[in-house]
Structure formats: C-alpha cells, structure tokens
Design a protein around this motif. Structure first.
Motif, mmCIF file in Angstrom:
data_model
loop_
_atom_site.group_PDB
_atom_site.id
_atom_site.type_symbol
_atom_site.label_atom_id
_atom_site.label_comp_id
_atom_site.label_asym_id
_atom_site.label_seq_id
_atom_site.Cartn_x
_atom_site.Cartn_y
_atom_site.Cartn_z
ATOM 1 N N GLN A 189 -23.391 20.116 9.097
ATOM 2 C CA GLN A 189 -24.106 18.943 9.597
ATOM 3 C C GLN A 189 -23.419 17.631 9.239
ATOM 4 N N THR A 190 -22.300 17.702 8.546
ATOM 5 C CA THR A 190 -21.601 16.486 8.130
ATOM 6 C C THR A 190 -20.102 16.648 8.392
ATOM 7 N N ASN A 191 -19.350 15.621 8.080
ATOM 8 C CA ASN A 191 -17.890 15.726 8.191
ATOM 9 C C ASN A 191 -17.257 15.922 6.812
ATOM 10 N N PHE A 192 -18.035 16.460 5.868
ATOM 11 C CA PHE A 192 -17.518 16.713 4.529
ATOM 12 C C PHE A 192 -16.671 17.985 4.508
ATOM 13 N N LYS A 193 -15.810 18.071 3.514
ATOM 14 C CA LYS A 193 -15.057 19.278 3.205
ATOM 15 C C LYS A 193 -15.424 19.706 1.793
ATOM 16 N N SER A 194 -15.060 20.940 1.434
ATOM 17 C CA SER A 194 -15.391 21.396 0.084
ATOM 18 C C SER A 194 -14.306 22.305 -0.461
ATOM 19 N N ASN A 195 -14.333 22.454 -1.768
ATOM 20 C CA ASN A 195 -13.434 23.331 -2.495
ATOM 21 C C ASN A 195 -14.251 23.988 -3.595
ATOM 22 N N THR A 196 -14.062 25.275 -3.811
ATOM 23 C CA THR A 196 -14.786 25.975 -4.858
ATOM 24 C C THR A 196 -13.819 26.417 -5.949
ATOM 25 N N TYR A 197 -14.182 26.155 -7.198
ATOM 26 C CA TYR A 197 -13.360 26.525 -8.350
ATOM 27 C C TYR A 197 -14.173 27.511 -9.188
#
Length: 398
Positions: A377-385
């Motif tokens: 629903q957004t233009n965000f990105k993510s990374n999981t550590y």
C-alpha cells in the motif's frame, strides 16, 4: 601489413578516447563465510560483511566440512532423493533453494524453522527459507565459500575498543587444549591480569558447557552484539552507558532542562551522570525499547533480546513479530511511521493507510499488520536482518 594493423589500432584507441567512452565499474566481488561454532553465515561484498544469517549446521556425528570451497550448483525447489520427496513439497527438508559447495553438501532452506541455530543436520547448512531465497538471488556459481571452526573469538565494542574474548563450546571436539589457548588469547590482549582471579577460575570451569564471555568488566550486548563494557552498579541497579546503546540502535538523545533526565523516543527518562557519561538503568531501557534482559552474574554479562524496527535508519518504538517468517509490526510502530510519512486512521480492527484498508491481526491483546501488506500500500522498501533481529523500512531516494 603489420604497420597498417598498428595504425588502425591507434585510430580506434584515439576515437574511443575522444568519444568520451568511460570504463565500466568493476562488478562486486561476493563471498560466503560459514562460522560453525556460532551458527552464522556471513555474506561479503567487496570484503565487507553486508548481511549476517543464522544457520543450522551438522551434528557432531555428521559434521559440516571445514575448508575453502566454491558454489558448484544452484537449484530451485530441489528434489530430496534420500526419501524421494518432490521439490516444492512442504515435507521437503531442503526447502525452496539449494546452493551446493561440495558434492553432497550445500546451503539450503528447510521445513523446520526451530532447527535454525542448532547442530542438527547431516552436514549441510540450513537457513530460514526467506533467507536462503534472498542469498540465492545474490550469488552465482563460482562464489567462494569458506567454512570455519574457531571456538575462540575476540570482539570489540561499538567504538571498536575494549576487547573481550568469547569462547564457544568445542562441539566437534577439535580443540583439546582449549583452556590453554584461551589463556594465550587473554594474555595477548592484556586481559588475563585484569580479570579477577576468582572470576577467571569460575569462567574456565564453564568452558565447553556454555558460551563464555571473558572480560574484566560487566559486558552489555544486544542480540549477541557486544555494545559496551561501560556498565556501573549503583543502589543495587545496573546502569548502561546510554549514548552507546542509542548509537547502536540509531536513537536520538535530547537534553532536557534537568540534568537528571533526557528524552528518547518522545519520552523523558531518568539518568545518572558519572565522569561526563550518561547512564540509564536496564529497567528504563526495557520500558522504552521493549525486549527483555538476561543477566549472567558469574560471567557479568547483560544481554538484551529485542526484535526491533528501523524506519529511514531511525529506531521506531513498537513490536515486531516473526522476524524469520512473515513479519508483522504493531500498530504503535505504524503510528510512529505515520507521523511523517503516512496518512492513517483506524476503523474497527483494521487500519486505513493512504486511503487503502489493511487488515489487522490481534496477538496477545495487541493489533499487528503484515509487513508485506504495508509495502503493497506504500512505496516503501524493506530489509530483514534475521541474525540481528531487526527490520529496516525505507523510502528509496528519488
């Protein structure tokens, strides 16, 4: 004829220089390092660690092979020939990806998330399935793989100072003189004469029974990362250097009108000052950061276990669930993000984000949303550590 060839080559070179052709930047160089004793996989880009992953490795009877190798093959949804289980089956213990580094040995996913972090396999290296998919996309056949077995490790704090020694159990029984080697390492770091003799004797008795931390002072760690040994004990309470904790977690600290408080995460918290440094109690840290502390009195270690979220490289207060799988974040985390980036409102048990509805899931009386739904629903990105137990959400630069 030879003169003509030379003249033509010179003309081509001159033309390429005049046309402004630029040399292509070198491709990044990748490598993998597997550390058996800590059950960790390190992914390197140009000799810098860019990601750490938790893994499972071989049992003592079926050890993961030590040495230098290369990725020799890659397979999506590998077939498990031992029990004739089809690739992609939920019962397949190899998970969704395979990266072989030696005949019959590979790095792969698995169908038992609880096995990660243990000595359990027949020699292969297991990863969470989401992690192995990520790694699979980054590497190619030929990438170097180094498998190490080193029970004695030197760690330094967040300022790259104040060394400590961490000794892992010799699970494969490869280091018969481990205690003597610990003494040598402590002497090399000038620690052996600083550690109280009674404490030193106690710690040596714990070798091969558990992970042992050798330090002349109390040690504070977050998710296994050594942060500081600047710890003080006052009025039966342990206090930690606040600024070093906040530096690691990327939290801004603001002064207040009182010398007895500071503001972090929009809250005033009590501190004490000594020798120009600011300290906060572990109870205050738990109340403001979440997570839980585990204190080992004999080793004098304080370990904070904390799943957390960074948004645009800043700590966000709230809770994060299921780091190793389908991540969910609490609504208070979402509201912290929304202060600057989102328009949200709550409707019954769901939230409206940028005029689009996201379903919430109740867990222990709190509401959470799936990270994948927020990203949609957004233009965000993510990374999981997964090894360091945090999620990074960010807006890509324009």
């Amino acid at each position: 004829m030879k003169k003509i060839v030379i003249i033509v080559a010179a003309i081509i070179l001159l033309f390429s220089l005049e046309s402004g052709a630029q040399p292509q930047p070198p491709l990044p160089q990748y490598k993998i390092e597997i550390d058996i004793v800590s059950r960790s996989l390190y992914f390197y880009e140009n000799n810098n660690v860019v990601k750490k992953y938790p893994i499972a490795v071989g049992k003592a009877s079926t050890q993961t092979p030590i040495g230098d190798y290369k990725i020799i093959n890659k397979v999506v949804n590998p077939y498990y020939s031992k029990k004739k289980i089809a690739g992609g089956s939920p019962q397949n213990p190899l998970g969704s990806r395979w990266m072989g580094f030696k005949p019959s040995y590979g790095i792969h996913g698995n169908n038992n998330t609880k096995s990660i972090g243990t000595f359990v396999s027949e020699g292969c290296v297991r990863m969470y399935d989401k992690d192995v998919k990520e790694l699979y996309e980054k590497i190619t056949v030929g990438v170097p793989v180094t498998v190490k077995y080193e029970p004695i490790k030197t760690e330094r704090d967040i300022e790259n100072d104040n060394p400590i020694v961490i000794v892992y159990p010799d699970y494969y029984s490869k280091v018969p003189n481990l205690v003597n080697l610990v003494d040598e390492k402590l002497s090399e770091l000038s620690l052996i004469e600083k550690i109280d003799s009674n404490k030193l004797a106690t710690l040596k008795k714990q070798i091969n029974k558990e992970i042992v931390v050798f330090s002349d002072k109390w040690v504070y760690m977050i998710n296994g990362n050594y942060i500081t040994n600047d710890v003080i004990f006052k009025d039966s309470t342990l206090y930690i250097n606040l600024d070093k904790v906040c530096k690691f977690l990327k939290i801004d600290v603001y002064s207040t009108e009182s010398t007895e408080t500071v503001m972090i995460l929009s809250n005033n918290i009590s501190i004490i000052e000594e020798s120009g440094s600011r300290y906060v109690s572990i109870n205050q840290l738990e109340a403001n950061l979440g997570g839980s502390h585990k204190i080992h009195q004999e080793q004098q270690t304080i370990k904070l276990d904390l799943n957390y979220l960074l948004f645009n490289n800043k700590f966000v207060k709230g809770e994060v669930l299921n780091i190793e799988g389908d991540v969910a974040i609490s609504l208070d985390s979402l509201y912290s993000i929304s202060n600057k980036e989102l328009t949200i409102s709550q409707e019954k048990s769901n939230v409206i984000v940028n005029n689009k509805e996201i379903k919430c899931k109740p867990v222990n009386g709190k509401l959470y949303i799936a990270l994948k739904d927020l990203l949609l629903q957004t233009n965000f990105k993510s990374n999981t550590y997964t090894k360091d137990k945090y999620i990074e959400i960010f807006r890509e630069p324009l």
